[in-house]
Design a protein around this motif. Sequence first.
Motif, PDB file in Angstrom:
ATOM      1  N   VAL A 235       2.162  -1.404   1.927  1.00 52.31           N
ATOM      2  CA  VAL A 235       2.166  -0.929   0.491  1.00 52.31           C
ATOM      3  C   VAL A 235       1.998   0.569   0.395  1.00 52.31           C
ATOM      4  N   ASP A 236       3.208   1.239   0.067  1.00 52.42           N
ATOM      5  CA  ASP A 236       3.021   2.681  -0.037  1.00 52.42           C
ATOM      6  C   ASP A 236       2.798   3.073  -1.675  1.00 52.42           C
ATOM      7  N   HIS A 237       3.588   2.101  -2.368  1.00 53.89           N
ATOM      8  CA  HIS A 237       3.541   2.333  -3.837  1.00 53.89           C
ATOM      9  C   HIS A 237       3.229   1.200  -4.516  1.00 53.89           C
ATOM     10  N   THR A 238       2.015   1.087  -5.161  1.00 58.48           N
ATOM     11  CA  THR A 238       1.552  -0.224  -5.683  1.00 58.48           C
ATOM     12  C   THR A 238       2.338  -0.712  -6.983  1.00 58.48           C
TER      13      THR A 238
ATOM     14  N   ASP B 152       2.601   1.644  -9.985  1.00 61.22           N
ATOM     15  CA  ASP B 152       3.247   2.819 -10.086  1.00 61.22           C
ATOM     16  C   ASP B 152       4.912   2.751 -10.044  1.00 61.22           C
TER      17      ASP B 152
END
Lengths: 496, 496
Positions: free
Chosen positions: A416-419, A422
Amino acid sequence: MAYERIRLESLKDKVMTAEQAALLINNGMVVGSSGFTKAGDSKVVLPAFAARAKSENLKITLMTGASLGHDTDGKLAEAGALSKRMPFQVDRALRSKINTGEVLFIDQHLSESAELLHNKNLPPVDIAVIEVAYIDRDGSIVPTTSVGNSVTFAALAKQVILEINTAVSEEVYGIHDIYQAEDYPYRNVIPIVAPWNKIGRKTIPLDPSKVVGIVFTDMLDSPADIAPADPKTTAIAKHILEFFENEVLLGHLTDRLLPIQAGIGKVANAVLMGFKDSNFYDLTMFSEVLQDSTFDLIDAGKLSFASASSVTVSKDCYQRVFGNLQKYRDKFVLRPQNISNTPGLIRRLGVIAINTAIEFDIYGNVNSTHISGSKIMNGIGGSGDFARNAYLSIFVTQAASKENAISHVLPMVSHVDHTEHDVDILVTDIGLADLRGLAPRERAQKIIDNCVHPDYREQLQSYFDRASERGGHTPHLLEEAFSWHLRLMDAGSMKK
Amino acid sequence: MAYERIRLESLKDKVMTAEQAALLINNGMVVGSSGFTKAGDSKVVLPAFAARAKSENLKITLMTGASLGHDTDGKLAEAGALSKRMPFQVDRALRSKINTGEVLFIDQHLSESAELLHNKNLPPVDIAVIEVAYIDRDGSIVPTTSVGNSVTFAALAKQVILEINTAVSEEVYGIHDIYQAEDYPYRNVIPIVAPWNKIGRKTIPLDPSKVVGIVFTDMLDSPADIAPADPKTTAIAKHILEFFENEVLLGHLTDRLLPIQAGIGKVANAVLMGFKDSNFYDLTMFSEVLQDSTFDLIDAGKLSFASASSVTVSKDCYQRVFGNLQKYRDKFVLRPQNISNTPGLIRRLGVIAINTAIEFDIYGNVNSTHISGSKIMNGIGGSGDFARNAYLSIFVTQAASKENAISHVLPMVSHVDHTEHDVDILVTDIGLADLRGLAPRERAQKIIDNCVHPDYREQLQSYFDRASERGGHTPHLLEEAFSWHLRLMDAGSMKK
């Protein structure tokens, strides 16, 4: 004539060859280098150091703006010259060494490296290598096609090597807006309220006594590889443009939109080119990299101003822009990346952020960096800086690839880089899912309905239905969440 | 006497009972309510609506500042009165309905709800219920113990119900700093450069013609439940204080530190109380909720100013503060939560953010919200607003719980709220791992060495070693990544 680019007399005796400059970089040093997505990188000193490191078995920690051009990252990696690398890379050879664990990589938000250095949260920079167009009379320097982290490196490095690139016109003076926020606890407001605001100096301050070497080069940046639009990228762009048109109809946006950030690559280019034949006008960008499409839109009279940290364009476009700077110099500005990407400005301006995902899941979590959880592709770059603080956070990917053996819409992303907190809009060539105001279970159904490739729709619906039966705010079957990735690894396809 | 709190004559005929006011809330409405971590919430109108909804089978979408007190969320949930709820909750009954899917919950960064409403990214608010101390002569309102999203609700709701709480002294006038940023594309700088800056009005603007009902109440906020420190929280606090002391020794921070944000709960209280007998001085807070410990530190002469969006304290502390406002009124300020939690200010001030994790993994990813991937606990609250933009992002949790059947340090978290890119320091009762400047493989070894409970150390080391052998920037064994959670579900313990 090249010597005229050293306008501070006392520095003229610092001129040396790249090989001599490379001798100033020693084993174990922390090196900060200019270069942001190929633009304005070290053309000769880092490659010369790579050659030296190979024979002498030297290793450094290398920090840059973002990725380097001319295979420099690859040369350094292959020479075994890198012990640690940050904050971004896109090189095949380097990636491979990172994934074996031989090179330690820190995958950092691009706005943060400079902050971390100023805050002493990273080791101090021993030596900086900075490409410049020329050195001004006061010793301050004029950068070339990117600013990146060079302002911070110039301020904090103990020693500085300058590469004066005579292939870059001295007319670039004035296209940069050099500003640094104060150190804590005395930081003030960054006074930008519109993309075209210029708030700083035209040159990067530099203490001339830190300059230990000056090398001349005459070599353009590596050109951007612009892949032509294909049916998938065209479809993605079409979905996004229709979405914007509808937002205007609903009164959410005007047909000026809000400042646009677009990640690198053909989807971003396709979206921007889509504006050419649209009703949108007076568009602006507040982004990190300007590509060909930015200048095409300027030429088409659609885009009035673009702010970023670098210009990374094709060879043709390079000549068009840097050969006619008089025409473009009031249309764009290059800033330090901790200004171009700073969270507060992105929220203040209300940026529309469009970035590329490797995969996303039914609840809206986005993986921008990893293949099957473990192997890094490139890095998060500025996508997190923008997505987290944007007015609208849009992520795009193809629905499926490799003859549909891989679905890019999954039960659970492997990294996961962007939850889910977001992400506003997800787009594939199949369609667009507007997740605003939706709870996880609603998001899942919308993503399945709108985004997943038809070959995987039933399979994904089955996962969601069975997980939902078991319950939860974000229903998952942990024993099965990664089964798609595992099936791909074992059987070569995510299909059941 | 109560009527004197309506200083605008024309509104005096709007007074009604809570039951009458509840009749103004209709099925399908979007309701915005004051209330932030129990403070300043609707004491009677929402409970009266819960009773009505139960008998008449009504459902609403409810947006608040954060969680409500007096079991109001529970009453609404049990009455089946909620179709959708955002942005935060902590109620047992509501949580259960969210996890069955009966109530749709949007787990939102606390800074963002107001933004999303102003940007029309959420459905418009039909009616607002706002607790106030009094209504001023111009119709503007004075909030009570929190500001939350009330400024936005007052501005955007079509109709407004006011609860005048006579249990709150009118002397609260002046403890709030009411400021809203301009709408896009004309947003300006938010001119805060230190926690104590006051930049706005003392009252919330409100068009009196929107007021459809005024209800009197005389009821204090639900008091905070302050659990006493235990050996684990004391150990965590000790690790953090030692870390700060060392940062001062290294010259990274002064012994004023930088503005502190502390999440809710006993760990935050223990850390703050630890400052009492330390050498730190002239501390400040830029946080979202002020707890007992804030006022204890003010009394001890250690803390000079605290900025937040609510005061949520024990009954004793409530009397101490609100019974002596003259003493405290220049020591703290309450702001709208889209100001207290705004990303740009958090980065500008260089906030030190201390928040609680449910679990974290060997690469530094943090789960703040979910149990075993699916079931929500409370929500992300403001932790993402702060962690993502902080000078230092610290997360704490106990190493193990339930007689060590559960390890809170894991191969892979089952839900990611804060990514590896955003986390600087991880702390358990076992120890502290400083992840700054570390690549994933380095982080993993440090977390295993410093944070994991001894019962799980070997097991976690084994996972990391075997994953590393297989390779990758962030080595994982996807087939085993959730085996600890699955074992807990199947066998009641994460232990092999």
